[in-house]
Design a protein around this motif. Structure first.
Motif, PDB file in Angstrom:
ATOM      1  N   ARG A  23      58.426 -14.877  67.061  1.00 52.05           N
ATOM      2  CA  ARG A  23      58.496 -14.391  65.367  1.00 52.05           C
ATOM      3  C   ARG A  23      57.930 -15.636  64.492  1.00 52.05           C
ATOM      4  O   ARG A  23      58.376 -16.729  64.651  1.00 52.05           O
ATOM      5  CB  ARG A  23      60.141 -14.157  65.307  1.00 52.05           C
ATOM      6  N   VAL A  24      57.402 -15.039  63.354  1.00 49.93           N
ATOM      7  CA  VAL A  24      57.142 -16.152  62.447  1.00 49.93           C
ATOM      8  C   VAL A  24      57.407 -15.236  60.954  1.00 49.93           C
ATOM      9  O   VAL A  24      57.710 -14.084  61.247  1.00 49.93           O
ATOM     10  CB  VAL A  24      55.791 -16.330  62.271  1.00 49.93           C
ATOM     11  N   SER A  25      57.480 -15.931  59.779  1.00 52.92           N
ATOM     12  CA  SER A  25      57.662 -15.216  58.738  1.00 52.92           C
ATOM     13  C   SER A  25      56.469 -14.221  58.502  1.00 52.92           C
ATOM     14  O   SER A  25      55.552 -14.527  58.820  1.00 52.92           O
ATOM     15  CB  SER A  25      57.964 -16.228  57.679  1.00 52.92           C
ATOM     16  N   ALA A  39      55.153 -13.868  55.729  1.00 52.15           N
ATOM     17  CA  ALA A  39      53.909 -14.597  55.131  1.00 52.15           C
ATOM     18  C   ALA A  39      53.203 -15.433  55.819  1.00 52.15           C
ATOM     19  O   ALA A  39      51.782 -15.676  55.815  1.00 52.15           O
ATOM     20  CB  ALA A  39      54.592 -15.621  53.957  1.00 52.15           C
ATOM     21  N   GLU A  40      53.588 -16.036  57.091  1.00 51.45           N
ATOM     22  CA  GLU A  40      52.898 -16.570  58.116  1.00 51.45           C
ATOM     23  C   GLU A  40      52.195 -15.494  58.783  1.00 51.45           C
ATOM     24  O   GLU A  40      50.873 -15.812  59.094  1.00 51.45           O
ATOM     25  CB  GLU A  40      53.585 -17.345  59.026  1.00 51.45           C
ATOM     26  N   ALA A  41      52.725 -14.608  59.357  1.00 56.93           N
ATOM     27  CA  ALA A  41      52.206 -13.320  60.207  1.00 56.93           C
ATOM     28  C   ALA A  41      50.653 -13.091  59.249  1.00 56.93           C
ATOM     29  O   ALA A  41      49.705 -12.405  59.978  1.00 56.93           O
ATOM     30  CB  ALA A  41      53.135 -12.297  60.424  1.00 56.93           C
ATOM     31  N   ARG A  45      48.636 -14.108  57.407  1.00 55.70           N
ATOM     32  CA  ARG A  45      47.562 -14.860  57.665  1.00 55.70           C
ATOM     33  C   ARG A  45      46.656 -14.538  58.619  1.00 55.70           C
ATOM     34  O   ARG A  45      45.247 -14.592  58.692  1.00 55.70           O
ATOM     35  CB  ARG A  45      47.822 -16.375  57.662  1.00 55.70           C
ATOM     36  N   TYR A  46      47.034 -14.119  59.627  1.00 53.57           N
ATOM     37  CA  TYR A  46      46.254 -13.537  60.941  1.00 53.57           C
ATOM     38  C   TYR A  46      45.274 -12.287  60.457  1.00 53.57           C
ATOM     39  O   TYR A  46      44.345 -12.157  61.128  1.00 53.57           O
ATOM     40  CB  TYR A  46      47.016 -13.231  62.279  1.00 53.57           C
ATOM     41  N   SER A  47      45.875 -11.543  59.498  1.00 55.75           N
ATOM     42  CA  SER A  47      45.124 -10.184  59.309  1.00 55.75           C
ATOM     43  C   SER A  47      45.054  -9.895  58.015  1.00 55.75           C
ATOM     44  O   SER A  47      44.260  -8.993  57.772  1.00 55.75           O
ATOM     45  CB  SER A  47      46.374  -9.197  59.850  1.00 55.75           C
ATOM     46  N   GLN A  98      50.256 -24.079  78.462  1.00 58.79           N
ATOM     47  CA  GLN A  98      51.675 -23.768  78.303  1.00 58.79           C
ATOM     48  C   GLN A  98      52.352 -23.803  76.889  1.00 58.79           C
ATOM     49  O   GLN A  98      53.131 -22.941  76.714  1.00 58.79           O
ATOM     50  CB  GLN A  98      52.278 -25.163  79.109  1.00 58.79           C
ATOM     51  N   ASP A  99      51.545 -24.603  76.078  1.00 60.31           N
ATOM     52  CA  ASP A  99      52.056 -24.587  74.748  1.00 60.31           C
ATOM     53  C   ASP A  99      52.093 -23.092  74.066  1.00 60.31           C
ATOM     54  O   ASP A  99      52.855 -22.680  73.488  1.00 60.31           O
ATOM     55  CB  ASP A  99      51.303 -25.331  73.866  1.00 60.31           C
ATOM     56  N   MET A 100      50.769 -22.375  74.424  1.00 58.54           N
ATOM     57  CA  MET A 100      50.816 -21.063  73.911  1.00 58.54           C
ATOM     58  C   MET A 100      51.598 -20.075  74.474  1.00 58.54           C
ATOM     59  O   MET A 100      52.134 -19.328  73.964  1.00 58.54           O
ATOM     60  CB  MET A 100      49.396 -20.535  74.127  1.00 58.54           C
ATOM     61  N   TYR A 101      51.628 -20.220  75.723  1.00 58.12           N
ATOM     62  CA  TYR A 101      52.676 -19.192  76.580  1.00 58.12           C
ATOM     63  C   TYR A 101      53.132 -19.857  77.720  1.00 58.12           C
ATOM     64  O   TYR A 101      52.460 -20.175  78.652  1.00 58.12           O
ATOM     65  CB  TYR A 101      51.729 -18.117  77.081  1.00 58.12           C
ATOM     66  N   LEU A 161      54.848 -11.540  63.919  1.00 58.46           N
ATOM     67  CA  LEU A 161      54.568 -12.285  65.002  1.00 58.46           C
ATOM     68  C   LEU A 161      53.291 -13.430  64.907  1.00 58.46           C
ATOM     69  O   LEU A 161      52.545 -13.081  64.169  1.00 58.46           O
ATOM     70  CB  LEU A 161      54.179 -11.653  66.209  1.00 58.46           C
ATOM     71  N   ASN A 162      53.416 -14.381  65.612  1.00 61.45           N
ATOM     72  CA  ASN A 162      52.411 -15.396  65.688  1.00 61.45           C
ATOM     73  C   ASN A 162      51.455 -14.772  66.618  1.00 61.45           C
ATOM     74  O   ASN A 162      51.433 -14.711  67.760  1.00 61.45           O
ATOM     75  CB  ASN A 162      52.864 -16.722  66.336  1.00 61.45           C
ATOM     76  N   ALA A 163      50.243 -14.531  65.904  1.00 60.90           N
ATOM     77  CA  ALA A 163      48.936 -13.946  66.694  1.00 60.90           C
ATOM     78  C   ALA A 163      48.038 -14.920  67.272  1.00 60.90           C
ATOM     79  O   ALA A 163      46.844 -14.683  67.284  1.00 60.90           O
ATOM     80  CB  ALA A 163      48.336 -12.850  65.642  1.00 60.90           C
ATOM     81  N   SER A 164      48.440 -16.362  67.329  1.00 60.14           N
ATOM     82  CA  SER A 164      47.553 -16.855  67.918  1.00 60.14           C
ATOM     83  C   SER A 164      47.122 -16.813  69.423  1.00 60.14           C
ATOM     84  O   SER A 164      46.206 -17.452  69.756  1.00 60.14           O
ATOM     85  CB  SER A 164      47.850 -18.717  67.449  1.00 60.14           C
ATOM     86  N   LEU A 165      48.111 -16.211  70.080  1.00 58.15           N
ATOM     87  CA  LEU A 165      47.388 -15.941  71.530  1.00 58.15           C
ATOM     88  C   LEU A 165      46.303 -15.047  71.501  1.00 58.15           C
ATOM     89  O   LEU A 165      46.283 -13.717  71.022  1.00 58.15           O
ATOM     90  CB  LEU A 165      48.756 -15.142  72.205  1.00 58.15           C
TER      91      LEU A 165
HETATM   92  C1  LIG Z   1      51.798 -20.200  66.461  1.00 56.29           C
HETATM   93  O1  LIG Z   1      51.479 -20.556  67.705  1.00 56.29           O
HETATM   94  C2  LIG Z   1      50.543 -21.622  67.988  1.00 56.29           C
HETATM   95  C3  LIG Z   1      50.337 -21.748  69.573  1.00 56.29           C
HETATM   96  O2  LIG Z   1      51.399 -21.572  70.046  1.00 56.29           O
HETATM   97  C4  LIG Z   1      51.356 -22.998  67.401  1.00 56.29           C
HETATM   98  O3  LIG Z   1      50.486 -23.931  67.684  1.00 56.29           O
HETATM   99  C5  LIG Z   1      51.428 -22.501  65.942  1.00 56.29           C
HETATM  100  O4  LIG Z   1      52.103 -23.845  65.341  1.00 56.29           O
HETATM  101  C6  LIG Z   1      52.348 -21.230  65.889  1.00 56.29           C
HETATM  102  N1  LIG Z   1      52.477 -21.017  64.461  1.00 56.29           N
HETATM  103  C7  LIG Z   1      53.706 -20.732  63.692  1.00 56.29           C
HETATM  104  C8  LIG Z   1      53.600 -20.526  62.229  1.00 56.29           C
HETATM  105  O5  LIG Z   1      54.645 -20.911  64.176  1.00 56.29           O
END
Ligand SMILES: *[C@@H]1O[C@H](CO)[C@@H](O)[C@H](O)[C@H]1NC(C)=O
Ligand SMILES: *[C@@H]1O[C@H](CO)[C@@H](O)[C@H](O)[C@H]1NC(C)=O
Ligand SMILES: *[C@@H]1O[C@H](CO)[C@@H](O)[C@H](O)[C@H]1NC(C)=O
Length: 378
Positions: free
Chosen positions: A60-62, A64-66, A68-70, A241-244, A275-279
C-alpha cells in the motif's frame, strides 16, 4: 564363455551409465536441490499458510504515490474507439513499436474486428498498447512510421514511458486505466501479447455463454498457483528480496492471455491505484491487485502457457490461446477458420478419437508446453 562375456559387457555398460548419471546428479545437485526446495517451500506457503496479509501492509502507498506510476501522457490515443456501442470484448495486445509485421498479421487474422462482426455477430475492439522505443536514435523514425500506421488503422494506444520488459507493469496500468476511462462498458477485457494466437471464434462462443448466465466475477486464464519468485540474478524474471521477500506469489495468470469481466477489471484498476507498482512482473502485479480485492482466478486448460499448440483439428476445436506464433499466424488462422478443413462429427467415435489424439500429444512428460495433460479429457 561367450554368454558370460556378453553378460559382463552388459553389466559393464550399466555400471558406466549409472556412474555418469550419478556424477551428473551430484554435480548439479545444488541446482536441483535448490529448485525442488524452493518449490516445496512456495507450495507449502501457498497451500498451508495462504495468507497474503503482507500485501496490505507492504504494497500500500498513498494515492498520490500510486498515481505516479500511471500518470503517463498519451502520445497516441483514440478516446472514441469504443463509443456507445454494445461491446462484448476489448482486447489489448502488448506490442513493441518496431513490431509492424506482427500487428499487421493480427489485424488481418484473429484481430479482424470486421470479420468478427460479420461472421460471429458481436462487436470486439482490438488495440495495441505501446510505450516509447528504448533507443533514442531510432525513436524519431519509428515515431513517423507509427503515426502513418495509426492514421491507417486507428488502433495504437501509446504512452510516454520507455517500452522495456522492466516497464511492463506500466503497460498494464495503461490498459486498465484506458478501459476504465474510455471503454468501461465493454463486457470483457483481455490482455495478450503480439506473438499469441487467439482462437477468436472459440473465445467468443465461450464468453457469450458466460454473458448469458452471469458475466460477473470472472478472471480466467492458465492459473499459476504457488509460484516462487525467481532469485536467479541472470533471469529476466529475477525479483530481489527487497522488492518481494515472500516465498510464493499469489495466484496469477500469465500475461500471454487472460480475460477479466468488466466488474473485475474495475476492481483491479481500483486496487492498482492504491499500490506500489514497482514490481515489474505485470501478471504477478495483477495477481497482487486481485488478492487485495479478494478475487480468485479460474483455470482454463486451453489457455496456453509457454508453448505453441499442436497443429491438429482435435486441438483447434477447443483451443483458446496459443503462444509463440509469428510467421505461421496466417496459416493457422486459415486452418481454424476453414469450414472444410476440420469437419468432425460430434459422435462418440470422434470424441474418443480426439481423446486418444490429445493424450498422445499432451500427456508426454517434459515435452508438451502448450496445454496440460488433463486437457485431453475435457
Ligand atoms: C516501492 O517499492 C520499491 C521496491 O520495493 C521501493 O524501493 C520503493 O521505495 C517503494 N515506494 C514507496 C513509495 O513505498
Ligand atoms: C486489506 O485491507 C483492506 C482494508 O484496508 C481490507 O478490506 C481487506 O480485506 C484486506 N485484505 C486482506 C487480504 O487482508
Ligand atoms: C520505465 O519508464 C520510465 C519513464 O519513461 C523511465 O524513466 C524508466 O527508465 C523506465 N524503466 C525501465 C526499467 O526501462
Amino acid at each position: 564363455m561367450f554368454i558370460n562375456m556378453r553378460r559382463f559387457r552388459k553389466c559393464h555398460l550399466r555400471l558406466i551409465v549409472t556412474f555418469f548419471t550419478t556424477l551428473l546428479i551430484m554435480v548439479n545437485w545444488e541446482n536441483i536441490d535448490n529448485k525442488i526446495l524452493t518449490h516445496v517451500k512456495s507450495y507449502t506457503y501457498r497451500y498451508l499458510h495462504n495468507s497474503f496479509q503482507f500485501i496490505n501492509t507492504s504494497f500500500r502507498v498513498s494515492p498520490a504515490e500510486a498515481i505516479r506510476y500511471s500518470n503517463h501522457k498519451y502520445l497516441l490515443n483514440h478516446d472514441k474507439k469504443c463509443g456507445a456501442k454494445d461491446i462484448l470484448l476489448l482486447i489489448f495486445v502488448k506490442s513493441s513499436s518496431q513490431n509492424f509485421e506482427r500487428r499487421h498479421a493480427i489485424r488481418t487474422t484473429w484481430g479482424n474486428e470486421v470479420y468478427v462482426e460479420n461472421t460471429l455477430g458481436v462487436t470486439i475492439k482490438v488495440l495495441f498498447a505501446l510505450g516509447v522505443h528504448p533507443e533514442q536514435k531510432k525513436r524519431k523514425i519509428i515515431r513517423q512510421q507509427l503515426i502513418l500506421e495509426n492514421q491507417k488503422y486507428k488502433d495504437l494506444i501509446q504512452q510516454d514511458f520507455i517500452d522495456t520488459f522492466h516497464n511492463l507493469t506500466l503497460k498494464l496500468l495503461l490498459q486498465l486505466s484506458w478501459k476504465e476511462s474510455y471503454c468501461r462498458h465493454a463486457n470483457f477485457f483481455m490482455s495478450t501479447d503480439d506473438d499469441v494466437f487467439i482462437h477468436i471464434p472459440n473465445l467468443i462462443r465461450y464468453l457469450q455463454q458466460i454473458a448469458r448466465s452471469d458475466n460477473k466475477n470472472l478472471w480466467i486464464g492458465r492459473v499459476h498457483r504457488g509460484s516462487p519468485p525467481v532469485r536467479d540474478k541472470t533471469s529476466k524474471y529475477y525479483v530481489s528480496q527487497d522488492m518481494y521477500s515472500w516465498l510464493s506469489y499469489p495466484d496469477y495468470t500469465p500475461g500471454s492471455g487472460y480475460v477479466l469481466s468488466k466488474d473485475v477489471a474495475t476492481k483491479i484498476y481500483q486496487a492498482s491505484r492504491t499500490l506500489n507498482a514497482s514490481l515489474h512482473i505485470d501478471d504477478v502485479f495483477l495477481g497482487i491487485c486481485a488478492k487485495i480485492m479478494d478475487i480468485s482466478p479460474k483455470d482454463h486448460v486451453f489457455f496456453s502457457g509457454e508453448g505453441k499448440a499442436h497443429y491438429h483439428c482435435c486441438i483447434y476445436n477447443q483451443m483458446m490461446t496459443s503462444h509463440g506464433h509469428v510467421s505461421d499466424i496466417y496459416e493457422l488462422w486459415g486452418r481454424v477458420t476453414d469450414p472444410e478443413a476440420c469437419q468432425m462429427s460430434s459422435g462418440l467415435f470422434s470424441r474418443l478419437y480426439c481423446t486418444l489424439v490429445k493424450v498422445r500429444l499432451l500427456c508426454v512428460p517434459f515435452w508438451s508446453y502448450s496445454y496440460p495433460c488433463n486437457a485431453a479429457f475435457v
